[in-house]
Design a protein around this motif. Structure first.
Motif, PDB file in Angstrom:
ATOM      1  N   TRP A 207     -27.842  -0.866 -14.301  1.00 17.58           N
ATOM      2  CA  TRP A 207     -28.599  -1.282 -13.112  1.00 17.58           C
ATOM      3  C   TRP A 207     -29.866  -2.039 -13.519  1.00 17.58           C
ATOM      4  CZ3 TRP A 207     -26.317  -1.876  -8.845  1.00 17.58           C
ATOM      5  CH2 TRP A 207     -25.411  -0.947  -8.318  1.00 17.58           C
ATOM      6  N   LEU A 208     -30.577  -1.533 -14.518  1.00 21.93           N
ATOM      7  CA  LEU A 208     -31.817  -2.180 -14.938  1.00 21.93           C
ATOM      8  C   LEU A 208     -31.560  -3.573 -15.494  1.00 21.93           C
ATOM      9  CD1 LEU A 208     -33.710   0.812 -16.596  1.00 21.93           C
ATOM     10  CD2 LEU A 208     -34.251  -0.309 -14.436  1.00 21.93           C
ATOM     11  N   ARG A 258     -28.868  -7.854  -4.393  1.00 23.17           N
ATOM     12  CA  ARG A 258     -28.505  -6.513  -3.938  1.00 23.17           C
ATOM     13  C   ARG A 258     -29.742  -5.624  -3.892  1.00 23.17           C
ATOM     14  NH1 ARG A 258     -23.772  -3.428  -4.028  1.00 23.17           N
ATOM     15  NH2 ARG A 258     -24.218  -1.335  -3.279  1.00 23.17           N
ATOM     16  N   TRP A 259     -29.943  -4.919  -2.776  1.00 22.87           N
ATOM     17  CA  TRP A 259     -31.055  -3.977  -2.668  1.00 22.87           C
ATOM     18  C   TRP A 259     -30.679  -2.663  -3.346  1.00 22.87           C
ATOM     19  CZ3 TRP A 259     -35.878  -4.950  -1.389  1.00 22.87           C
ATOM     20  CH2 TRP A 259     -36.170  -6.053  -0.568  1.00 22.87           C
ATOM     21  N   LEU A 260     -31.593  -2.178  -4.183  1.00 23.36           N
ATOM     22  CA  LEU A 260     -31.456  -0.871  -4.810  1.00 23.36           C
ATOM     23  C   LEU A 260     -32.622   0.004  -4.365  1.00 23.36           C
ATOM     24  CD1 LEU A 260     -30.664  -1.890  -8.518  1.00 23.36           C
ATOM     25  CD2 LEU A 260     -29.041  -1.509  -6.650  1.00 23.36           C
ATOM     26  N   VAL A 261     -32.416   1.302  -4.407  1.00 25.45           N
ATOM     27  CA  VAL A 261     -33.514   2.227  -4.148  1.00 25.45           C
ATOM     28  C   VAL A 261     -33.704   3.089  -5.384  1.00 25.45           C
ATOM     29  CG1 VAL A 261     -32.029   3.979  -3.073  1.00 25.45           C
ATOM     30  CG2 VAL A 261     -34.478   3.938  -2.573  1.00 25.45           C
ATOM     31  N   GLU A 273     -43.973  25.787 -13.327  1.00 24.73           N
ATOM     32  CA  GLU A 273     -44.815  24.682 -13.777  1.00 24.73           C
ATOM     33  C   GLU A 273     -44.066  23.356 -13.635  1.00 24.73           C
ATOM     34  OE1 GLU A 273     -45.731  25.693 -17.763  1.00 24.73           O
ATOM     35  OE2 GLU A 273     -47.188  27.254 -17.229  1.00 24.73           O
ATOM     36  N   THR A 274     -44.838  22.260 -13.629  1.00 26.45           N
ATOM     37  CA  THR A 274     -44.225  20.939 -13.528  1.00 26.45           C
ATOM     38  C   THR A 274     -43.435  20.644 -14.786  1.00 26.45           C
ATOM     39  OG1 THR A 274     -46.042  20.157 -12.153  1.00 26.45           O
ATOM     40  CG2 THR A 274     -44.664  18.484 -13.189  1.00 26.45           C
ATOM     41  N   GLY A 275     -42.176  20.309 -14.619  1.00 22.46           N
ATOM     42  CA  GLY A 275     -41.314  20.041 -15.764  1.00 22.46           C
ATOM     43  C   GLY A 275     -40.929  18.576 -15.836  1.00 22.46           C
ATOM     44  N   GLN A 276     -39.644  18.333 -16.064  1.00 22.42           N
ATOM     45  CA  GLN A 276     -39.167  16.966 -16.185  1.00 22.42           C
ATOM     46  C   GLN A 276     -39.198  16.232 -14.846  1.00 22.42           C
ATOM     47  OE1 GLN A 276     -35.228  17.336 -18.101  1.00 22.42           O
ATOM     48  NE2 GLN A 276     -36.118  16.272 -19.854  1.00 22.42           N
ATOM     49  N   THR A 277     -39.223  14.919 -14.946  1.00 23.92           N
ATOM     50  CA  THR A 277     -39.088  14.064 -13.770  1.00 23.92           C
ATOM     51  C   THR A 277     -37.753  13.348 -13.846  1.00 23.92           C
ATOM     52  OG1 THR A 277     -41.476  13.695 -13.625  1.00 23.92           O
ATOM     53  CG2 THR A 277     -40.059  12.140 -12.469  1.00 23.92           C
ATOM     54  N   ALA A 278     -36.985  13.443 -12.786  1.00 30.92           N
ATOM     55  CA  ALA A 278     -35.698  12.754 -12.703  1.00 30.92           C
ATOM     56  C   ALA A 278     -35.858  11.526 -11.812  1.00 30.92           C
ATOM     57  CB  ALA A 278     -34.632  13.685 -12.138  1.00 30.92           C
ATOM     58  N   LEU A 279     -35.359  10.396 -12.275  1.00 30.39           N
ATOM     59  CA  LEU A 279     -35.425   9.168 -11.499  1.00 30.39           C
ATOM     60  C   LEU A 279     -34.009   8.634 -11.319  1.00 30.39           C
ATOM     61  CD1 LEU A 279     -37.944   6.318 -11.633  1.00 30.39           C
ATOM     62  CD2 LEU A 279     -35.540   5.756 -11.955  1.00 30.39           C
ATOM     63  N   VAL A 280     -33.649   8.377 -10.069  1.00 31.55           N
ATOM     64  CA  VAL A 280     -32.304   7.908  -9.731  1.00 31.55           C
ATOM     65  C   VAL A 280     -32.391   6.481  -9.206  1.00 31.55           C
ATOM     66  CG1 VAL A 280     -30.294   8.281  -8.245  1.00 31.55           C
ATOM     67  CG2 VAL A 280     -31.501  10.244  -9.233  1.00 31.55           C
ATOM     68  N   ILE A 281     -31.490   5.623  -9.680  1.00 30.94           N
ATOM     69  CA  ILE A 281     -31.375   4.246  -9.199  1.00 30.94           C
ATOM     70  C   ILE A 281     -29.973   4.083  -8.615  1.00 30.94           C
ATOM     71  CG2 ILE A 281     -31.478   1.807  -9.805  1.00 30.94           C
ATOM     72  CD1 ILE A 281     -33.043   2.647 -12.330  1.00 30.94           C
ATOM     73  N   GLU A 282     -29.894   3.630  -7.365  1.00 29.38           N
ATOM     74  CA  GLU A 282     -28.594   3.474  -6.725  1.00 29.38           C
ATOM     75  C   GLU A 282     -28.684   2.421  -5.627  1.00 29.38           C
ATOM     76  OE1 GLU A 282     -27.468   7.142  -4.926  1.00 29.38           O
ATOM     77  OE2 GLU A 282     -29.438   7.474  -4.054  1.00 29.38           O
TER      78      GLU A 282
END
Length: 363
Positions: A207-208, A258-261, A273-282
């Protein structure tokens, strides 16, 4: 436009004639530099709903490796002249030196980003149109150079709306490049508590690769991270630590139109506690695209609701029945929609919206 004519008028005219948004940023920066000298600059598209950095991004004399420090200062620290605040303020532009009364060290961005690079002042402007942010611009002067003046600030503030309208138009039109084959599923990237990339799937890389060419943030992995990814991750961390509130969501457009979010969120450890950050591209759902289109054409919530029904082929009488309003009121709304979207028929309206939502519907 008398405050900057004729040079400013030429800048705006060329912005409308640019082939794409990247060319708009390039031409605008060259011409603005003749009116208002600066040593470095960053031009960014923005998500008009969340005011987060989107794509494309153009940088001048600033390396991508410094991007993380900039957005962490902007989103994770109490900083000066934050873009989200400028997007809502009376004036869309502000200089660091004037805002801090010549004490730039009060700014986290100055301490962690500008000072190490030898930069002494930043002039920010949000490119606004229809009360929405469409672009985020930073102009920098080196330490030892004359700081930006109030007149400089007023000049870029006057350019905000006409440039914002041009950026909005280019974001709507997309690019003419052929679309690449799309990945089979959503892209996923994982970041540790400090914002460093720890893992990703093949779909994320694919995607990137379809995004407009722009500076990226170097990292040890084989994947290059653009500014809008870094910004979304920083925003998610800000939300998780209660420094800000959501959403950490940005819509971007591929080179093929194409629009992605992209949406990011932090997970909690078993200890809370704050842990990992997940980032989704679709691919963006129609609801995501609709919010962009509504902002682009300044549609009210009722007008957007009626537009959605029109694109589904619902006749006027049935729209009135569904919304519990009169057919006459529906027709008034449709006329307003036609005026705002510059079309003259239902068919043209459907074509305009379907071109933005060309991919299969995802709800």
């Amino acid at each position: 436009m008398c405050a900057y004519a004729p040079a400013g008028a030429d800048l705006i005219a060329r912005a409308w004639r640019a082939e794409d948004l990247g060319q708009l940023f390039t031409d605008a920066s060259v011409r603005l530099h003749r009116m208002l000298p600066f040593e470095a600059a960053v031009w960014r598209a923005a998500d008009p709903v969340t005011a987060l950095v989107a794509a494309p991004v153009r940088t001048e004399h600033i390396g991508g490796k410094h991007c993380a420090a900039y957005w962490e200062s902007e989103l994770l620290d109490e900083d000066v002249n934050r873009f989200r605040e400028l997007a809502r303020s009376v004036s869309p532009a502000a200089s660091l030196r004037i805002s801090t009364e010549d004490r730039p060290g009060r700014s986290a961005c100055y301490r962690y980003f500008m000072q190490p690079l030898g930069l002494g002042d930043e002039l920010r402007v949000v490119l606004r149109a229809g009360n929405r942010p469409w672009g985020l611009v930073s102009l920098f002067r080196e330490r030892g150079s004359r700081p930006f003046s109030q007149a400089d600030t007023e000049l870029v503030a006057a350019l905000s709306t006409p440039l914002g309208r041009a950026v909005r138009a280019h974001l709507q039109s997309g690019s003419g490049e052929p679309a690449d084959a799309e990945p089979d599923g959503p892209g996923l990237l994982l970041f540790d508590a400090d914002g460093a990339l720890t893992g990703y799937n093949d779909e994320a890389r694919q995607w990137l690769a379809q995004m407009p060419r722009q500076p990226t943030v170097p990292n040890p992995s084989a994947i290059a991270l653009p500014s809008w990814v870094i910004g979304a991750v920083a925003q998610a961390r800000a939300i998780a630590t209660e420094r800000d509130h959501g959403p950490a969501r940005v819509r971007v457009r591929t080179r093929g139109g194409r629009w992605l979010v992209c949406h990011a969120s932090c997970v909690r450890t078993s200890a809370g506690e704050t842990g990992q950050t997940a980032l989704v591209i679709e691919p963006a759902a129609r609801s995501d695209i609709a919010s962009i289109l509504a902002a682009a054409h300044q549609l009210s919530s009722r007008e957007l609701e009626i537009t959605r029904l029109i694109t589904r082929g619902v006749p006027t009488q049935d729209i009135a029945a569904q919304l519990f309003i009169s057919p006459h009121t529906v027709r008034d709304h449709i006329k307003a929609i036609f005026d705002k979207t510059a079309v003259h028929s239902r068919g043209a309206l459907v074509a305009k919206f379907h071109s933005a939502c060309a991919a299969p519907e995802r709800e």
